[in-house]
Design a protein around this motif. Sequence first.
Motif, PDB file in Angstrom:
ATOM      1  N   ASP A  73       0.807  -1.170   0.063  1.00 42.02           N
ATOM      2  CA  ASP A  73      -0.028  -0.079   0.088  1.00 42.02           C
ATOM      3  C   ASP A  73       0.774   1.265  -0.136  1.00 42.02           C
ATOM      4  N   SER A  74       1.897   1.192   0.511  1.00 36.81           N
ATOM      5  CA  SER A  74       2.914   2.432   0.746  1.00 36.81           C
ATOM      6  C   SER A  74       3.985   2.490  -0.483  1.00 36.81           C
ATOM      7  N   ALA A  75       4.106   1.469  -1.278  1.00 37.08           N
ATOM      8  CA  ALA A  75       5.156   1.437  -2.467  1.00 37.08           C
ATOM      9  C   ALA A  75       5.100   2.637  -3.167  1.00 37.08           C
ATOM     10  N   SER A  76       6.170   3.275  -3.233  1.00 37.11           N
ATOM     11  CA  SER A  76       6.382   4.327  -4.196  1.00 37.11           C
ATOM     12  C   SER A  76       6.835   4.078  -5.629  1.00 37.11           C
ATOM     13  N   ASP A  77       7.256   2.901  -5.800  1.00 34.09           N
ATOM     14  CA  ASP A  77       7.523   2.516  -7.205  1.00 34.09           C
ATOM     15  C   ASP A  77       7.144   1.016  -7.550  1.00 34.09           C
ATOM     16  N   ALA A  78       7.095   0.642  -8.839  1.00 32.24           N
ATOM     17  CA  ALA A  78       6.575  -0.454  -9.208  1.00 32.24           C
ATOM     18  C   ALA A  78       7.467  -1.822  -8.819  1.00 32.24           C
ATOM     19  N   GLY A  79       8.581  -1.457  -8.539  1.00 27.12           N
ATOM     20  CA  GLY A  79       9.608  -2.646  -8.226  1.00 27.12           C
ATOM     21  C   GLY A  79       9.292  -3.068  -6.827  1.00 27.12           C
ATOM     22  N   GLY A  80       9.351  -1.988  -6.167  1.00 28.28           N
ATOM     23  CA  GLY A  80       8.821  -2.269  -4.436  1.00 28.28           C
ATOM     24  C   GLY A  80       7.728  -2.982  -4.559  1.00 28.28           C
ATOM     25  N   ALA A  81       6.761  -2.502  -4.999  1.00 29.19           N
ATOM     26  CA  ALA A  81       5.414  -3.031  -5.134  1.00 29.19           C
ATOM     27  C   ALA A  81       5.231  -4.580  -5.414  1.00 29.19           C
ATOM     28  N   ALA A  82       6.162  -4.858  -6.695  1.00 31.14           N
ATOM     29  CA  ALA A  82       5.995  -6.282  -7.078  1.00 31.14           C
ATOM     30  C   ALA A  82       6.821  -7.082  -6.188  1.00 31.14           C
ATOM     31  N   THR A  83       7.899  -6.597  -5.336  1.00 23.42           N
ATOM     32  CA  THR A  83       8.745  -7.471  -4.488  1.00 23.42           C
ATOM     33  C   THR A  83       7.845  -7.640  -3.341  1.00 23.42           C
ATOM     34  N   ALA A  84       6.962  -6.737  -2.626  1.00 21.59           N
ATOM     35  CA  ALA A  84       6.177  -6.856  -1.645  1.00 21.59           C
ATOM     36  C   ALA A  84       4.919  -8.082  -2.028  1.00 21.59           C
ATOM     37  N   ALA A  85       4.633  -7.690  -3.508  1.00 17.37           N
ATOM     38  CA  ALA A  85       3.331  -8.633  -3.738  1.00 17.37           C
ATOM     39  C   ALA A  85       3.910 -10.111  -3.721  1.00 17.37           C
ATOM     40  N   ARG A  86       4.933 -10.447  -4.356  1.00 20.11           N
ATOM     41  CA  ARG A  86       5.581 -11.673  -4.536  1.00 20.11           C
ATOM     42  C   ARG A  86       5.738 -12.371  -2.885  1.00 20.11           C
TER      43      ARG A  86
END
Length: 97
Positions: free
Chosen positions: A49-62
């Motif tokens: 929810d707090s990710a500022s970039d797609a890479g961070g969001a993808a890592t957290a999602a995985r």
Amino acid sequence: MEGRANKPKRRLRRGAVHAATEAELEQLGVDAGTSAPAATALRLAMEMDSASDAGGAATAARELRQSMAVVRAMAPPTEQGDKIDELTRRREGRRGA
């Protein structure tokens, strides 16, 4: 590591992913206060929810997906019944009506 010490702390948000994760944990009957994988899942949801970039969001999602797989495997079994149970309930409902 010196750069990390001077970096301001990032505030984590509780958004839609956190709410959905919390709802699923509740549905599974898993308490995040007593389950490390569940607590990890909630933290990862906040990271998403707090990710500022797609890479961070993808890592957290995985990582969230993997944590929730562990939580689901550890969750107590739910009593669901099969098709026969469903037909029996319908028949009893018709008889009672």
